[in-house]
Design a protein around this motif. Sequence first.
Motif, PDB file in Angstrom:
ATOM      1  N   ASP A 249      34.233  42.105  59.721  1.00  9.96           N
ATOM      2  CA  ASP A 249      33.292  42.928  60.423  1.00  9.96           C
ATOM      3  C   ASP A 249      33.620  42.746  62.097  1.00  9.96           C
ATOM      4  O   ASP A 249      33.629  43.514  62.894  1.00  9.96           O
ATOM      5  CB  ASP A 249      31.921  42.864  60.178  1.00  9.96           C
ATOM      6  N   ALA A 250      33.697  41.166  62.277  1.00  5.67           N
ATOM      7  CA  ALA A 250      34.132  41.062  63.772  1.00  5.67           C
ATOM      8  C   ALA A 250      35.305  41.651  64.310  1.00  5.67           C
ATOM      9  O   ALA A 250      35.442  42.158  65.118  1.00  5.67           O
ATOM     10  CB  ALA A 250      34.221  39.321  63.790  1.00  5.67           C
ATOM     11  N   PHE A 251      36.458  41.741  63.321  1.00  7.73           N
ATOM     12  CA  PHE A 251      37.493  42.193  63.684  1.00  7.73           C
ATOM     13  C   PHE A 251      37.433  43.793  63.728  1.00  7.73           C
ATOM     14  O   PHE A 251      37.773  44.296  65.003  1.00  7.73           O
ATOM     15  CB  PHE A 251      38.465  42.279  62.664  1.00  7.73           C
ATOM     16  N   VAL A 252      36.567  44.504  62.884  1.00  8.42           N
ATOM     17  CA  VAL A 252      36.324  45.920  63.395  1.00  8.42           C
ATOM     18  C   VAL A 252      35.567  46.216  64.467  1.00  8.42           C
ATOM     19  O   VAL A 252      35.670  47.046  65.168  1.00  8.42           O
ATOM     20  CB  VAL A 252      35.592  46.573  62.045  1.00  8.42           C
ATOM     21  N   GLY A 253      34.397  45.675  64.667  1.00  8.96           N
ATOM     22  CA  GLY A 253      33.512  45.779  65.563  1.00  8.96           C
ATOM     23  C   GLY A 253      34.179  45.679  67.131  1.00  8.96           C
ATOM     24  O   GLY A 253      34.248  46.499  67.886  1.00  8.96           O
ATOM     25  N   SER A 254      35.314  44.513  67.110  1.00  8.11           N
ATOM     26  CA  SER A 254      35.902  44.301  68.496  1.00  8.11           C
ATOM     27  C   SER A 254      36.694  45.508  68.731  1.00  8.11           C
ATOM     28  O   SER A 254      37.253  45.971  69.908  1.00  8.11           O
ATOM     29  CB  SER A 254      36.433  42.873  68.441  1.00  8.11           C
ATOM     30  N   PHE A 255      37.573  46.027  67.712  1.00 11.19           N
ATOM     31  CA  PHE A 255      38.610  47.007  67.891  1.00 11.19           C
ATOM     32  C   PHE A 255      37.869  48.335  68.107  1.00 11.19           C
ATOM     33  O   PHE A 255      38.404  48.853  68.781  1.00 11.19           O
ATOM     34  CB  PHE A 255      39.361  47.153  66.490  1.00 11.19           C
ATOM     35  N   LEU A 256      36.875  48.588  67.550  1.00 14.57           N
ATOM     36  CA  LEU A 256      36.082  49.835  67.734  1.00 14.57           C
ATOM     37  C   LEU A 256      35.618  49.794  69.173  1.00 14.57           C
ATOM     38  O   LEU A 256      35.481  50.953  70.049  1.00 14.57           O
ATOM     39  CB  LEU A 256      34.744  50.096  66.782  1.00 14.57           C
ATOM     40  N   MET A 257      35.144  48.742  69.778  1.00 15.49           N
ATOM     41  CA  MET A 257      34.690  48.692  71.140  1.00 15.49           C
ATOM     42  C   MET A 257      35.693  49.095  72.204  1.00 15.49           C
ATOM     43  O   MET A 257      35.632  49.818  73.076  1.00 15.49           O
ATOM     44  CB  MET A 257      34.019  47.260  71.476  1.00 15.49           C
ATOM     45  N   GLN A 258      36.871  48.470  71.911  1.00 16.77           N
ATOM     46  CA  GLN A 258      38.329  48.697  72.541  1.00 16.77           C
ATOM     47  C   GLN A 258      38.648  50.074  72.486  1.00 16.77           C
ATOM     48  O   GLN A 258      38.955  50.528  73.685  1.00 16.77           O
ATOM     49  CB  GLN A 258      39.228  47.865  72.343  1.00 16.77           C
ATOM     50  N   VAL A 259      38.514  50.718  71.434  1.00 10.61           N
ATOM     51  CA  VAL A 259      38.751  51.951  71.388  1.00 10.61           C
ATOM     52  C   VAL A 259      38.018  53.122  72.054  1.00 10.61           C
ATOM     53  O   VAL A 259      38.111  54.009  72.745  1.00 10.61           O
ATOM     54  CB  VAL A 259      38.788  52.599  69.807  1.00 10.61           C
ATOM     55  N   ALA A 260      36.468  52.748  72.020  1.00 11.95           N
ATOM     56  CA  ALA A 260      35.509  53.266  72.682  1.00 11.95           C
ATOM     57  C   ALA A 260      35.771  53.415  74.267  1.00 11.95           C
ATOM     58  O   ALA A 260      35.512  54.568  74.821  1.00 11.95           O
ATOM     59  CB  ALA A 260      34.086  52.930  72.203  1.00 11.95           C
ATOM     60  N   LYS A 261      36.206  52.356  74.598  1.00 10.38           N
ATOM     61  CA  LYS A 261      36.486  52.139  76.169  1.00 10.38           C
ATOM     62  C   LYS A 261      37.917  53.013  76.454  1.00 10.38           C
ATOM     63  O   LYS A 261      38.004  53.591  77.622  1.00 10.38           O
ATOM     64  CB  LYS A 261      36.789  50.530  76.544  1.00 10.38           C
ATOM     65  N   LEU A 272      47.557  49.076  72.035  1.00 14.43           N
ATOM     66  CA  LEU A 272      47.283  49.000  70.569  1.00 14.43           C
ATOM     67  C   LEU A 272      47.490  47.613  70.070  1.00 14.43           C
ATOM     68  O   LEU A 272      46.393  46.692  69.276  1.00 14.43           O
ATOM     69  CB  LEU A 272      47.822  50.054  69.715  1.00 14.43           C
ATOM     70  N   LYS A 273      48.507  46.987  70.347  1.00 17.23           N
ATOM     71  CA  LYS A 273      48.898  45.625  69.913  1.00 17.23           C
ATOM     72  C   LYS A 273      48.126  44.623  70.823  1.00 17.23           C
ATOM     73  O   LYS A 273      47.613  43.545  70.132  1.00 17.23           O
ATOM     74  CB  LYS A 273      50.388  45.282  70.112  1.00 17.23           C
ATOM     75  N   GLU A 274      47.762  44.888  71.871  1.00 20.34           N
ATOM     76  CA  GLU A 274      47.129  44.084  72.447  1.00 20.34           C
ATOM     77  C   GLU A 274      45.565  43.900  72.034  1.00 20.34           C
ATOM     78  O   GLU A 274      44.867  42.857  71.910  1.00 20.34           O
ATOM     79  CB  GLU A 274      47.106  44.704  74.322  1.00 20.34           C
ATOM     80  N   ALA A 275      45.064  44.926  72.037  1.00 20.53           N
ATOM     81  CA  ALA A 275      43.891  45.234  71.250  1.00 20.53           C
ATOM     82  C   ALA A 275      43.700  44.684  69.943  1.00 20.53           C
ATOM     83  O   ALA A 275      42.640  43.904  69.705  1.00 20.53           O
ATOM     84  CB  ALA A 275      43.240  46.683  71.190  1.00 20.53           C
ATOM     85  N   LEU A 276      44.701  44.856  69.165  1.00 19.39           N
ATOM     86  CA  LEU A 276      44.731  44.223  67.734  1.00 19.39           C
ATOM     87  C   LEU A 276      44.639  42.538  67.787  1.00 19.39           C
ATOM     88  O   LEU A 276      44.018  41.934  67.000  1.00 19.39           O
ATOM     89  CB  LEU A 276      45.812  44.736  66.810  1.00 19.39           C
ATOM     90  N   ALA A 277      45.430  42.197  69.006  1.00 25.07           N
ATOM     91  CA  ALA A 277      45.744  40.611  69.310  1.00 25.07           C
ATOM     92  C   ALA A 277      43.977  39.979  69.264  1.00 25.07           C
ATOM     93  O   ALA A 277      43.655  39.181  68.763  1.00 25.07           O
ATOM     94  CB  ALA A 277      46.829  40.149  70.188  1.00 25.07           C
ATOM     95  N   PHE A 278      43.535  40.862  70.159  1.00 22.08           N
ATOM     96  CA  PHE A 278      41.899  40.302  70.540  1.00 22.08           C
ATOM     97  C   PHE A 278      41.227  40.503  69.286  1.00 22.08           C
ATOM     98  O   PHE A 278      40.308  39.423  68.872  1.00 22.08           O
ATOM     99  CB  PHE A 278      41.422  41.297  71.721  1.00 22.08           C
ATOM    100  N   SER A 279      41.350  41.517  68.507  1.00 24.01           N
ATOM    101  CA  SER A 279      40.455  41.853  67.188  1.00 24.01           C
ATOM    102  C   SER A 279      40.719  40.646  66.231  1.00 24.01           C
ATOM    103  O   SER A 279      39.915  39.957  65.562  1.00 24.01           O
ATOM    104  CB  SER A 279      40.594  43.099  66.485  1.00 24.01           C
ATOM    105  N   ASN A 280      42.148  40.228  66.008  1.00 23.35           N
ATOM    106  CA  ASN A 280      42.447  39.027  65.248  1.00 23.35           C
ATOM    107  C   ASN A 280      41.656  37.877  65.647  1.00 23.35           C
ATOM    108  O   ASN A 280      41.397  37.053  64.802  1.00 23.35           O
ATOM    109  CB  ASN A 280      44.081  38.999  65.254  1.00 23.35           C
ATOM    110  N   ALA A 281      41.752  37.644  66.955  1.00 23.34           N
ATOM    111  CA  ALA A 281      41.168  36.459  67.611  1.00 23.34           C
ATOM    112  C   ALA A 281      39.507  36.269  67.071  1.00 23.34           C
ATOM    113  O   ALA A 281      39.065  35.480  66.659  1.00 23.34           O
ATOM    114  CB  ALA A 281      41.209  36.365  69.007  1.00 23.34           C
ATOM    115  N   CYS A 282      39.065  37.581  67.201  1.00 26.60           N
ATOM    116  CA  CYS A 282      37.520  37.662  66.907  1.00 26.60           C
ATOM    117  C   CYS A 282      37.370  37.523  65.439  1.00 26.60           C
ATOM    118  O   CYS A 282      36.373  36.724  65.105  1.00 26.60           O
ATOM    119  CB  CYS A 282      37.006  39.089  67.115  1.00 26.60           C
ATOM    120  N   GLY A 283      38.147  37.838  64.651  1.00 27.76           N
ATOM    121  CA  GLY A 283      37.889  37.857  63.273  1.00 27.76           C
ATOM    122  C   GLY A 283      38.131  36.198  62.709  1.00 27.76           C
ATOM    123  O   GLY A 283      37.579  35.596  62.019  1.00 27.76           O
TER     124      GLY A 283
END
Length: 309
Positions: A249-261, A272-283
Amino acid sequence: MAMIVAFGEMLIDFVPDVAGVSLAESKGFIKAPGGAPANVACAITKLGGKSAFVGKFGDDEFGHMLVNILKQNSVNTDGVCFDKEARTALAFVTLKQNGEREFMFYRNPSADMLLKESELNLNLIKQAKIFHYGSISLISEPCRSAHMAAMKAAKSAGVLLSYDPNVRLPLWPSADAAREGIKVSDEEVDFLTKGSAEKEETVLSLWHDKLKLLLVTDGPKGCRYYTKSFKGKVAGYTVKTVDTTGAGDAFVGSFLMQVAKDPSIFENEGKLKEALAFSNACGAICTTQKGAIPALPTTNDAQALLKSK
C-alpha cells in the motif's frame, strides 16, 4: 493539488505482540488500523499529497476510531458513512518469523460490505484525478454494485482508474469465485492466472488494450512494469523487515501520488523508473516497523533510502 480517491474497506487488525507465534499461541494482541485502500489514502497524505476515502463503517467505537485516524492523517472523509446495525470489520493477523502474514477475518457481514450505491458521494469521486480500489469490495452485494457504480462514475468523468487486486482468498467463497469476481469488466483477463508470476507470458496474459500500465510487485526484489511501449524491472531495497503489512500500500500510494503530479510518467520510461525506485523505497521502509499506517514513510525517509543505495 490533484486528489486521489481510495474506495473500499478499513478495519481493525489485531496483531500478536510477539512475532512468529500462531493466533492460538499469542498471549496478547496490538490493535492497529488496517485495510488496503485506507492505507493507500494515508500513504498519499504522509508524502504530502491529497487523498479521500470512500467506505462504510459500523456506528461503533472501532468505526469512529478509524474515521478519526483518517482525519488525523489529513484524509478527506466526505465519502464516509456509518451503519447502525453492522459492526466494523476485524481481522486477526499472524506474523510469521519472516514478517509474512496470515489472516483470520470477522465480517459476516461487516459494515464495509453493506455500502449501497445510494450512499456514494459521487461528486467527490468525479473530482478525483485518480480513483483507486481493491477487490475485497467486489466480493458481495450490495457493496459490489456500489463499487461498480463508483467506478463507472469515475470513468465517465475522465478519472484515471487504479486497481490493486490484493487477493484475500479466505474472504471469497472459493478460489474460482475469486478468479471470476476479480474481473471487474468483460475486457479484463482473469487476474488470477493459474501460471507462474515469474513468467512474463503469465503476467502479460493480464494485459489488455485499455491499460496504461501493469505493475507487478516482487517484494524485496522490487517491481516489474509493462506499458504499450516498454517494459522492465526496478530493483528493491534490502532493509531489516519486521512486518510486511502495508508495504504494498505504501508502494501504491507513493506511485499514484507521482502519477497524479505528472501523468506523462506512462510515456517516459526514465521518469517511470525514477518514480518506481521511489515507490520501492517507500514499500521497503514500511516493513521496518509494526503496523501499516504508523510505518508509512515521509518523502524525506524515502529520499534518504534512495541516496543510501
